[in-house]
Write an enzyme that holds these catalytic residues in place. Structure first.
Site, mmCIF file in Angstrom:
data_model
loop_
_atom_site.group_PDB
_atom_site.id
_atom_site.type_symbol
_atom_site.label_atom_id
_atom_site.label_comp_id
_atom_site.label_asym_id
_atom_site.label_seq_id
_atom_site.Cartn_x
_atom_site.Cartn_y
_atom_site.Cartn_z
ATOM 1 N N GLU A 328 0.823 -1.206 0.000
ATOM 2 C CA GLU A 328 0.000 0.000 0.000
ATOM 3 C C GLU A 328 0.859 1.259 0.000
ATOM 4 O O GLU A 328 1.889 1.337 0.665
ATOM 5 C CB GLU A 328 -0.950 0.003 1.186
ATOM 6 C CG GLU A 328 -0.294 -0.145 2.539
ATOM 7 C CD GLU A 328 -1.322 -0.313 3.663
ATOM 8 O OE1 GLU A 328 -1.193 0.397 4.670
ATOM 9 O OE2 GLU A 328 -2.247 -1.145 3.516
ATOM 10 N N CYS A 329 0.439 2.211 -0.796
ATOM 11 C CA CYS A 329 1.048 3.538 -0.899
ATOM 12 C C CYS A 329 2.558 3.452 -1.126
ATOM 13 O O CYS A 329 2.988 3.114 -2.203
ATOM 14 C CB CYS A 329 0.683 4.390 0.316
ATOM 15 S SG CYS A 329 0.737 6.169 -0.056
ATOM 16 N N GLY A 330 3.384 3.737 -0.110
ATOM 17 C CA GLY A 330 4.823 3.669 -0.311
ATOM 18 C C GLY A 330 5.293 2.302 -0.761
ATOM 19 O O GLY A 330 6.205 2.173 -1.589
ATOM 20 N N LEU A 333 4.560 2.112 -4.388
ATOM 21 C CA LEU A 333 5.560 2.842 -5.156
ATOM 22 C C LEU A 333 6.823 2.004 -5.364
ATOM 23 O O LEU A 333 7.421 2.002 -6.439
ATOM 24 C CB LEU A 333 5.926 4.151 -4.446
ATOM 25 C CG LEU A 333 4.835 5.212 -4.297
ATOM 26 C CD1 LEU A 333 5.376 6.419 -3.535
ATOM 27 C CD2 LEU A 333 4.292 5.651 -5.658
ATOM 28 N N GLY A 426 -1.844 -1.023 -4.190
ATOM 29 C CA GLY A 426 -2.413 0.239 -4.625
ATOM 30 C C GLY A 426 -2.078 1.338 -3.633
ATOM 31 O O GLY A 426 -1.409 1.118 -2.628
#
EC number: 6.3.5.11
Length: 450
Positions: A328-330, A333, A426
């Site tokens: 998730e998120c970081g 990425l 995501g």
């Protein structure tokens, strides 16, 4: 359960709640008190400061993520054995999910926990007007629960003049905090900097604690907290009995956004958590059966993450080989082909997703969301949902469309997220206890019970 507690709220963000709560936590700990800390809302960074001061993880109290009974259970679980718990509010005291609702506000949390409230009023450039603001908050709701006040950025002379006026309102005037820039915490694009980035943080906290011992009625706060009534807590629904699984959890300077409740739920479901560092370790822990890649600040460490090619390869090959993973998120990425850093340079990442992640100048999607599956995924089928939130300045060339995110107020929503076999990734940060079945399916996949 008898649990002395106080909730510290303010008229607005930036009023000094975090500084004052951290200083009081330090002062109480220096007195030898057993203290616990909690944060209202979905924030990750303020709890990191609480944890640094107290030495144990801070709890999340959020009435969008949890209902009233679950909130009480979570509070009592983490407050067990403490002599006092300090709860830091979020935003303005009455600010809730939407512009004109107090739903899920700090005020609602105070009501759910029957907690006395101390209002922190930022008094910079004010004297008597600070009292007018206090009266407004006191009368805005008949059951405001506000029992005391601390004035931030106020001089000793002004405080001495206002204290009798506060007491005429039936409130406890619990002190003031003079301007002290040497103990303030700086900010960055996602909020406050993290504790590990502040030089001599321990010394600053001791200076702050000593200051508050002189200007704040700490004994009065202890007395007020002891007046909180016992909480009646209903039993928790039973969890499934699952096989023991070993879950690798990324946790270091780049990946530090972890909800304590998420980790507790995993352990309650028989998971054995092993923490590792994508920055400093060379490979995933041995015998890993599942992988969690949480949020954080990978953009600040993009060069170092990229330079650790053995770890990037280890994670890529494990996921491509079918290792169940929640990112998730970081963490999302990090799974891209390339990630832009804060200076505009792109760096190779794990390469699970063939896309670039890049910086933007503003928050594109942020706030609370309910996520529902647009297609059956390994861990979240059509017809189920999980709650979470988004808050990011970075964007992806491929945000995905396996899930639909819906804001709790208004009509705004968007598609997001990727589901590939045993991978769900995501931008949204998920709050696992809002749908324990998601974690049950994840752990069964880790144990190969699918």
């Amino acid at each position: 359960m008898v649990s002395p507690r106080l909730l510290f709220a303010a008229p607005a963000s930036g009023s000094g709640k975090t500084t004052i709560v951290c200083g009081l936590l330090r002062a109480l700990k220096n007195r030898g008190k057993g203290v616990r800390a909690f944060k209202c809302g979905p924030d990750f960074i303020d709890p990191l400061f609480h944890e640094t001061v107290v030495g144990v993880p801070s709890g999340t109290l959020d009435l969008f993520f949890s209902d009233r009974d679950q909130l009480r259970r979570l509070f009592c679980r983490h407050a067990a054995g403490a002599e006092i718990s300090l709860i830091e509010g979020v935003m303005g005291y009455y600010d809730g999910l939407g512009a004109a609702t107090d739903r899920a506000s700090s005020y609602e949390v105070a009501k759910a926990l029957d907690a006395p409230v101390v209002l922190v009023v930022d008094s910079r450039g004010q004297s008597l007007s600070a009292l007018a603001a206090l009266i407004g908050f006191l009368r805005f709701r008949p059951d405001s629960r506000i029992r005391g006040v601390i004035f931030n950025r106020m001089s000793e002379g002004v405080y001495g003049a206002l204290k009798p006026e506060v007491e005429k309102l039936g409130l406890r005037s619990l002190g003031y905090v003079p301007r002290a820039p040497e103990v303030m915490v700086e900010s960055r694009h996602l909020g406050l900097v993290t504790p590990g980035e502040i030089e001599d943080l321990g010394q600053k906290l001791d200076v702050l604690a000593a200051l508050l011992e002189r200007t704040v009625d700490v004994d009065g706060l202890l007395k007020l907290a002891a007046e909180a009534p016992a909480l009646i807590v209903p039993p928790a629904p039973p969890l499934p009995i699952l096989p023991r699984t070993r879950i690798a959890v990324a946790r270091d300077e780049a990946f530090c956004f972890l909800y304590r409740d998420n980790l507790d739920l995993l352990e309650d479901c028989s998971a054995a958590l092993t923490f590792f560092s994508p920055l400093h370790d060379r490979a995933l822990p041995e015998e890993t059966q599942g992988l969690l890649l949480p949020g954080g600040y990978p953009e600040l460490y993009a060069a170092a993450l990229s330079a650790n090619e053995p770890m990037r390869r280890s994670i890529r090959e494990a996921i491509q080989g079918g290792l169940p993973c929640l990112a998730e998120c970081g963490g999302f990425l990090y799974l891209h082909r390339e990630l832009e850093d804060m200076e505009g340079r792109f760096h190779p990442m794990a390469g699970v997703l063939d896309a670039r992640a890049y910086r933007t100048s503003r928050l594109g999607r942020f706030g609370y969301i309910t996520l529902s599956a647009r297609e059956d995924t390994a861990f979240l089928p059509v017809g189920e949902s999980v709650r979470g939130h988004e808050f990011h300045y970075f964007e992806s060339e491929a945000c995905g469309d396996a899930l639909h995110a819906q804001k709790p107020t208004g009509n705004r929503g968007w598609d997001c997220g990727h589901s590939r076999g045993n991978l769900l990734m995501g931008f949204p940060h998920l709050y696992y206890p809002s749908n324990p079945k998601l974690i049950e399916r994840f752990l069964r996949a880790c144990a190969k019970e699918v």
